[in-house]
Design an enzyme around this catalytic site. Structure first.
Site, mmCIF file in Angstrom:
data_model
loop_
_atom_site.group_PDB
_atom_site.id
_atom_site.type_symbol
_atom_site.label_atom_id
_atom_site.label_comp_id
_atom_site.label_asym_id
_atom_site.label_seq_id
_atom_site.Cartn_x
_atom_site.Cartn_y
_atom_site.Cartn_z
ATOM 1 N N ASP A 500 47.771 43.742 1.264
ATOM 2 C CA ASP A 500 46.500 44.642 1.215
ATOM 3 C C ASP A 500 47.185 45.906 0.859
ATOM 4 O O ASP A 500 49.077 45.591 1.550
ATOM 5 C CB ASP A 500 45.963 44.582 2.314
ATOM 6 C CG ASP A 500 44.703 45.306 2.593
ATOM 7 O OD1 ASP A 500 44.505 45.863 1.406
ATOM 8 O OD2 ASP A 500 44.200 45.839 3.229
ATOM 9 N N LYS A 501 47.065 47.248 1.058
ATOM 10 C CA LYS A 501 47.559 48.360 0.947
ATOM 11 C C LYS A 501 47.222 49.291 2.680
ATOM 12 O O LYS A 501 47.986 49.168 3.085
ATOM 13 C CB LYS A 501 46.772 48.905 -0.868
ATOM 14 C CG LYS A 501 47.794 50.410 0.127
ATOM 15 C CD LYS A 501 46.762 51.508 -1.306
ATOM 16 C CE LYS A 501 45.555 51.879 -0.398
ATOM 17 N NZ LYS A 501 46.086 53.016 0.725
ATOM 18 N N THR A 502 46.169 49.454 2.764
ATOM 19 C CA THR A 502 45.723 50.395 4.227
ATOM 20 C C THR A 502 45.765 49.689 5.697
ATOM 21 O O THR A 502 45.777 48.541 5.258
ATOM 22 C CB THR A 502 44.322 50.766 4.199
ATOM 23 O OG1 THR A 502 43.695 51.823 3.297
ATOM 24 C CG2 THR A 502 44.197 51.737 5.466
ATOM 25 N N PHE A 630 30.352 60.525 -4.128
ATOM 26 C CA PHE A 630 31.749 60.027 -4.786
ATOM 27 C C PHE A 630 31.392 58.696 -5.575
ATOM 28 O O PHE A 630 30.750 57.844 -4.947
ATOM 29 C CB PHE A 630 32.589 59.897 -4.115
ATOM 30 C CG PHE A 630 33.715 59.491 -4.749
ATOM 31 C CD1 PHE A 630 34.768 59.854 -5.595
ATOM 32 C CD2 PHE A 630 34.522 57.961 -5.055
ATOM 33 C CE1 PHE A 630 35.751 59.167 -6.251
ATOM 34 C CE2 PHE A 630 35.732 57.515 -5.616
ATOM 35 C CZ PHE A 630 36.370 58.364 -5.770
ATOM 36 N N ASP A 752 41.021 49.603 -1.874
ATOM 37 C CA ASP A 752 40.713 51.462 -1.830
ATOM 38 C C ASP A 752 40.894 51.720 -3.424
ATOM 39 O O ASP A 752 40.267 50.808 -4.339
ATOM 40 C CB ASP A 752 42.004 51.860 -1.092
ATOM 41 C CG ASP A 752 42.078 53.086 -0.911
ATOM 42 O OD1 ASP A 752 41.063 53.839 -2.178
ATOM 43 O OD2 ASP A 752 43.076 53.605 0.290
ATOM 44 N N GLY A 887 42.682 42.518 7.202
ATOM 45 C CA GLY A 887 41.046 43.019 7.644
ATOM 46 C C GLY A 887 40.374 41.493 7.441
ATOM 47 O O GLY A 887 41.058 40.396 7.170
ATOM 48 N N ALA A 888 38.935 42.039 7.790
ATOM 49 C CA ALA A 888 38.567 40.483 7.912
ATOM 50 C C ALA A 888 38.316 40.195 6.089
ATOM 51 O O ALA A 888 37.542 39.730 5.727
ATOM 52 C CB ALA A 888 37.083 41.091 8.524
ATOM 53 N N ASN A 889 38.043 41.530 5.613
ATOM 54 C CA ASN A 889 37.608 41.216 4.256
ATOM 55 C C ASN A 889 38.797 40.612 3.379
ATOM 56 O O ASN A 889 39.245 39.532 2.091
ATOM 57 C CB ASN A 889 37.865 42.892 3.734
ATOM 58 C CG ASN A 889 39.424 43.355 3.373
ATOM 59 O OD1 ASN A 889 39.117 43.440 4.306
ATOM 60 N ND2 ASN A 889 39.547 44.165 2.398
ATOM 61 N N ASP A 890 40.049 40.118 3.565
ATOM 62 C CA ASP A 890 40.963 39.716 3.512
ATOM 63 C C ASP A 890 40.884 37.933 3.563
ATOM 64 O O ASP A 890 41.911 37.307 3.775
ATOM 65 C CB ASP A 890 42.485 40.182 3.725
ATOM 66 C CG ASP A 890 42.687 41.346 3.753
ATOM 67 O OD1 ASP A 890 42.150 41.571 2.195
ATOM 68 O OD2 ASP A 890 42.911 42.165 4.311
#
Length: 1197
Positions: A500-502, A630, A752, A887-890
């Site tokens: 993951d990045k962030t 955006f 991201d 993160g929980a998204n992972d």
């Protein structure tokens, strides 16, 4: 599928994103009786077998029938694992078959086009009225599999999932037909189908977990062995095995229950709340969130809430923290879903989708921080999905029911054990035949079964676990915690790691490096600060102050990190309208930004008279009239603002430089724009371009609210660049370099923006400066056109020379051919794509997926389930995949990967096998090193235990030929003093100090390894056979008889009924004891994956002590020891001191890792002239009638 297939009770069932075969069965009484008799006759063993094999259980007790009439369904996955499941079909009465339609008996009562109303008024909803509909209720058949209900669907003649409002519902229908809420009756009708709105993670009782764990085939075999040993009066070793098994079971139960409790606590937090819903008669009712169903209108409280379901926003605005889904702890503004019928020209009607319309969707588990509404309007949301169908529910399901991880070591271990079982079977038959021929009947059963426990050692699971336990302890010392110890071995094979990045590779957010303004179509020199005196009222700073999506939450500015850094850099103040102001006005009430007083230099020195003028001069405020948010598709955002006192409004725009430049007047864009941009991007900076335009005076406030975005975003004036720096964590480049040196590929998978991700990938060394990045932009089928992929280079849009559009041959990546396929690194080009493109490619270009993941390095804007799909796609080409995220998204990807490492101790740690106490990726190489050490230890222990079994099998088989055996205390000495001590000390070798380019072998079935094992078996067999027959040739040899045994003991009248004390027994006992130790030394492999065995002091000391002791009792017999071990000596006896098995080292040769799919694919692509795709080409999917996944390449000129 044809009717004939259905008649056989077999078809395909779609389960989540996968497909399963489904078969229908009915219970058969006579089969049940036969199985019952078989269970009784087999002493329960048949019941165990049917427990382990669900397909056998169903076929043995049921008969095939059609799916329409079946009582039991049998499911089988269509992947490589072919796993079977069974489920019982249940029946419930219902007034209809479709929960989204009105029940048939009362359709005529529905009026006003509101098809979701059960009846016109609440007065009709009493028990007396409902009773008249009960006779027409019909049974609905359904079954539950992996927490999802599947109902019988007559239209497709198959079981199907009940869908919510997230599929096949138009946006206009959401506003016109579903916006008034459900009546109580319709709510109850739907609840019968959708069930309770909860994501239930039941924590099994300790008793259930114990039964499930104990019924493991290995423990059953251990139980069988223990009973056999107790019958044979071999109590001590049986007790040792029992103690080890109990410790193993207790440890496993503790770990499994702890995981369930953690997941339950994570899911249960805020899962049940009280919510207010609008009923069809405009009444507001307060209910529990567990009673929500799709179609309910939920009121979002002004102080926020944790969303208990997925819902689409109908009115108002919400500020939401979606870190649970995206991993980005950035508040997101959610706006209401526009009604196409109100703006038919501005927007067309389309089918609502939570992914496409995620700016209007509130997802389950996300935190609504606050809401905004106007003129007293309530913030309403339409419930579209509940329970396990929600985004959070799907995430939890991926944790509860992960796809099994395939590991070659364990497959080969089972094959090896099967071969040992075959050998044991031969020994069993030999023992039976030998006993019958020699007329020995009283011990025939015990000795025949005992040969099985000798060949297949019950201590093998405990021995294999030793290295893993030691590795787990070492990991804990360096701050890495493990909840799935078996994954440590698999980590030793990792050859690709997704990051993951962030928060993983980088610090949270971006930092402003500087700005570079444009005046008269020329770039000025870069400036570090944007809050200088001369820029205070410039259009450049005004754009930075207004063109963002920031908001205030409890007085604190929140929003996208890029916007936040940009706004903080100019030192302005943001003021939002209060609830009182919005109540008095309407939604046009603007957000206002203004510079702080400290930015005005006059404020430091001013007289009273000057202060009045100063107050007037500082009343410089800008109101943000309208915001175009955006869009990742458009790669830009835009706002319309007005300076206080000005008549004309301004449009400000920021976004990707190439996109912004294309929307500006060409005379305002500097000629060296591409050169300057390329210079910044090559250095890894994130560059944002700004543009401005004065709007016509005829545009009023009300016209601005309905104007089309395209009308504003054109003919802009280019103003310059903002240069942002995404700071890497200090250790990131060094760790990635270590992984690359070890031939471990690295991939970035993030939620991201793609431009940011590519920039970070270059900055950290994941993509080298000279490498090309090919962006794959996939578009789904639309308006009759087939799906297509547009290819272009990320860094060829900016070229300093004004060359023609023709493609230079220098831009085409060069393929490097390496001598070894293991070292094949085609690092000259990388693929990058976003989540939407990845989804299209998975659906329409399946043949391309392996080629893309082979060189895919950057995957941006990936949803949680897409991260899991990416991990699976990489595993499908035989990569051993690691995943590192915070993160929980992972969660799904962390669970699915061979080795998932969480850098957070929150939600992600529940799903991840490994959790690092320090949020640093430096844990990745440490884990791989320990995994390699544990894997090599497992190989060593497995080979040692296999040789131990064969050596003892040879000894016992030879002794059975003379109706003898090893004594109980000989067995005990070998099993406890030699084997267990050696196994638990040879596993103590720590990991090698650095990662090497080689990987350990992945399986046991390989030529060199089998050659090594078989050669040592032959040598051991030769020495034991030679010793067995050689001792008989000695002059002092005496065949055993009762008299000779009594004479040997003098006056003692000991009777050796098992014929233990003989020269053959003693010879084989000492030869085999030395063989165990020599084999242990030979198999105790050290570097390059473990420290050398001579550094394992406990192992060295243990082996030396055992050697000395055996030599001592052999050369200097001690009567008490001889009596205990039941050995027999003669004063003429020669001592066998041969170096047994040392020759085996000559058979060791260099092991080669078997070729994997990704390596074969890489070799094929070397000679493929069409790969990689050329820039400015398009790959189109063939028409649907063609085979799925095929494609053709079209060059666009």
């Amino acid at each position: 599928m044809g009717e004939e297939d259905f008649s056989k009770g077999h078809c395909l069932l779609f389960v989540s994103v996968s497909m399963q075969e489904i078969y229908g069965y009915d219970l058969c009484r006579w089969k049940l009786v036969l199985v019952t008799v078989g269970v009784i006759c087999s002493g329960g063993f048949l019941l165990l077998l049917l427990y382990w094999m669900p397909q056998w259980r169903v076929k043995a007790t049921c008969k095939r029938t059609t799916l329409r009439d079946c009582e039991v369904v049998l499911l089988r996955t269509t992947d490589e694992f072919k796993i079977w499941f069974c489920a019982k079909v249940r029946i419930m009465p219902s007034l209809g078959a479709n929960p989204l339609q009105n029940p048939n008996p009362i359709v005529h009562k529905v009026s006003n086009g509101h098809a979701v109303h059960f009846c016109e008024s609440a007065a009709e909803e009493n028990k007396n009225d409902l009773k008249k509909y009960l006779p027409v209720s019909k049974p609905i058949r359904y079954f539950t599999h992996h927490s999802v209900k599947y109902f019988w669907n007559d239209s497709v003649q198959n079981f199907d999932v009940v869908r919510g409002l997230d599929e096949s519902t138009f946006c206009s229908s959401i506003h016109n037909e579903h916006s008034t809420g459900l009546t109580k009756g319709m709510h109850d009708y739907r609840k019968a189908f959708y069930g309770v709105n909860e994501i239930a993670v039941k924590v099994p009782s300790i008793f259930k977990l114990l039964i499930k764990e104990v019924l493991n085939p290995f423990y059953i075999f251990q139980l069988f062995s223990v009973i056999l040993w107790i019958t044979d009066e071999y109590h001590y070793y049986a007790l040792a095995i029992v103690i080890m098994s109990v410790i193993s079971i207790v440890s496993s139960l503790y770990t499994i229950r702890k995981q369930y409790v953690m997941l339950h606590d994570m899911v249960a937090a805020h899962s049940i709340v009280r919510v207010s819903v609008c009923r069809g008669n405009q009444e507001i009712e307060e209910i529990l969130s567990t009673d929500l169903v799709p179609g309910d209108i939920m009121l979002i409280p002004s102080n926020g809430t944790i969303m208990p379901c997925d819902a689409v926003l109908l009115s108002g605005t919400c500020i939401v923290n979606e870190s649970m889904l995206t991993g980005e702890s950035v508040p997101v503004t959610k706006i209401n879903l526009p009604n196409p019928s109100e703006y038919p020209k501005a927007m067309g009607d389309e089918i609502y989708s939570p992914e496409v319309h995620k700016r209007h969707t509130l997802f389950c588990g996300t935190n609504v921080i606050q809401t905004r509404f106007y003129t007293g309007e309530l913030v309403k949301a339409l419930v579209v999905r509940t329970g396990f169908s929600t985004a959070k529910g799907q995430l939890v399901r991926s944790i509860l029911y992960p796809k099994p991880t395939d590991f070659k070591l364990y497959r080969d271990a089972y094959l090896f054990l099967l071969s040992l079982v075959v050998v044991a079977g031969i020994g069993f038959l030999y023992t039976v035949v030998n006993s019958i021929l020699n007329e020995v009947s009283h011990t025939i059963i015990i000795e025949s079964l005992d040969i099985i426990t000798i060949t297949v050692p019950p201590a093998l699971p405990a021995a294999m676990t030793a290295g893993i336990v030691y590795a787990q302890r070492r990991l804990k010392k360096i701050g890495i915690f493990c909840i799935s110890p078996q994954r440590i071995n698999i980590c030793g094979q990792l050859n690709l790691v997704c990051f993951d990045k962030t928060g993983t590779l980088t610090e949270d957010g971006l930092d402003l490096w500087g700005i570079q303004r444009v005046e008269n179509a020329r770039f000025l020199l870069p400036e570090e600060r944007a809050c200088s005196e001369n820029l205070l009222k410039s259009e450049f700073v005004a754009c930075m102050a207004t063109c963002h999506s920031l908001t205030k939450i409890e007085g604190v500015l929140s929003g996208d990190p890029l916007d936040l850094k940009m706004f903080e850099a100019i030192g302005w103040i943001l003021e939002e309208p209060t609830e009182e102001e919005t109540a008095l006005h309407n939604r046009i009430m603007p957000t206002v930004v203004r510079p702080s007083k400290q930015l005005f230099p006059e404020s430091k020195q001013a007289t009273n008279q000057e202060m009045e003028l100063f107050e007037l001069s500082t009343s410089y405020e800008i109101g943000i009239v309208r915001q175009f948010p955006f869009s990742s598709v458009l790669q830009r955002m835009c706002v319309i603002a007005r300076v206080l006192g000005e008549k004309r409004m301004d449009a400000y725009m920021k976004g990707a430089p190439e996109v912004i430049a294309s929307l500006c007047k060409q005379e305002t864009v500097p000629v060296d724009f591409e050169c300057v941009l390329e210079e910044y991007t090559k250095q890894g900076f994130r560059v944002i371009a700004l543009a401005h335009r004065k709007l016509e005076s005829k545009l009023t406030w009300h016209k601005v609210q309905t104007i089309n975005r395209d009308a504003i975003e054109s003919n802009m004036d280019f103003m310059g660049l903002i240069i942002m720096q995404n700071k890497l964590k200090q250790e990131t480049p060094a760790v990635l370099e270590d992984l690359h040196k070890a031939n471990i590929r690295t991939v970035m998978v993030t939620g991201d923006n793609m431009l940011t991700a590519i920039s970070v990938a270059r900055d950290c060394g994941m993509i080298l400066p000279q490498d090309k990045v090919i962006i794959a932009e996939a578009l789904p089928p639309k308006d009759g056109q087939a799906a297509r992929i547009n290819w272009h280079y990320a860094d060829t849009l900016a070229k300093c020379t004004s060359s023609s559009p023709a493609i230079n041959s220098e831009d085409i990546p060069v393929k490097l051919v390496h001598e070894s396929l293991e070292d094949l690194q085609m690092t000259k080009y990388h693929f990058a794509m976003n989540g939407k493109s990845f989804a299209v490619i998975l659906e329409h270009f399946q043949d391309l997926v392996p080629k893309l993941v082979l060189h895919g390095t950057v995957f941006a804007r990936m949803a949680p389930d897409q991260k899991t799909q990416l991990v699976e796609a990489l595993q499908n080409v035989d990569y051993y995949v690691g995943m590192c995220g915070d993160g929980a998204n992972d969660c799904g990807a962390l669970k699915r990967a061979h080795g998932g490492i969480s850098l957070s101790e929150l939600e992600a740690s529940v799903a991840s096998p490994f959790t690092s106490r320090t949020p640093s990726i430096s844990c990745v190489p440490k884990l791989i090193r320990e995994g390699r050490a544990a894997l090599i230890t497992s190989f060593c222990v497995f080979k040692f235990m296999a040789l131990y079994s064969i050596i003892q099998y040879i000894s016992v088989t030879l002794l059975y030929s003379i109706l003898s055996n090893l004594g109980d205390f000989q067995f005990l000495f070998i099993d406890l003093a030699i084997i267990l001590v050696v196994v638990f000390t040879m596993s103590l070798n720590p990991a090698w100090k650095e990662l090497v380019a080689r990987r350990p072998p992945s399986g046991l079935i390989s030529g060199p390894l089998l050659c090594s094992v078989l050669s040592q078996i032959i040598i051991c067999l030769a020495f034991q056979t030679f010793g067995f027959f050689w001792v008989k040739q000695q002059s002092w040899y005496e065949p055993w008889t009762t008299e000779s045994d009594s004479a040997h003991h003098g006056n003692e009248t000991l009777h050796d009924e098992h014929y233990i004390k003989n020269y053959e027994n003693t010879t084989l006992f000492f030869i085999s004891s030395f063989q165990y130790l020599i084999v242990a030394i030979v198999f105790s492999k050290g570097k390059p994956f473990r420290q050398p065995c001579y550094k394992n002091f406990l192992f060295v000391i243990s082996v030396i002590v055992l050697y000395v002791f055996i030599f001592f009792i052999m050369l200097h017999p001690v009567e008490s020891i001889d009596t205990f071990l039941e050995v027999r000596f003669s004063r003429y006896e020669a001592v066998d001191r041969c170096g047994v098995c040392f020759l085996s080292s000559l058979f060791g040769c260099r092991e080669k890792t078997p070729k994997a799919k990704y390596m074969h694919l890489a070799q094929e692509l070397l000679v493929d002239p069409e790969w990689p795709p050329k820039p400015r080409t398009t790959t189109e999917a063939k028409v649907p009638s063609q085979e799925n996944g095929s494609y053709q390449i079209i060059t666009v000129t």
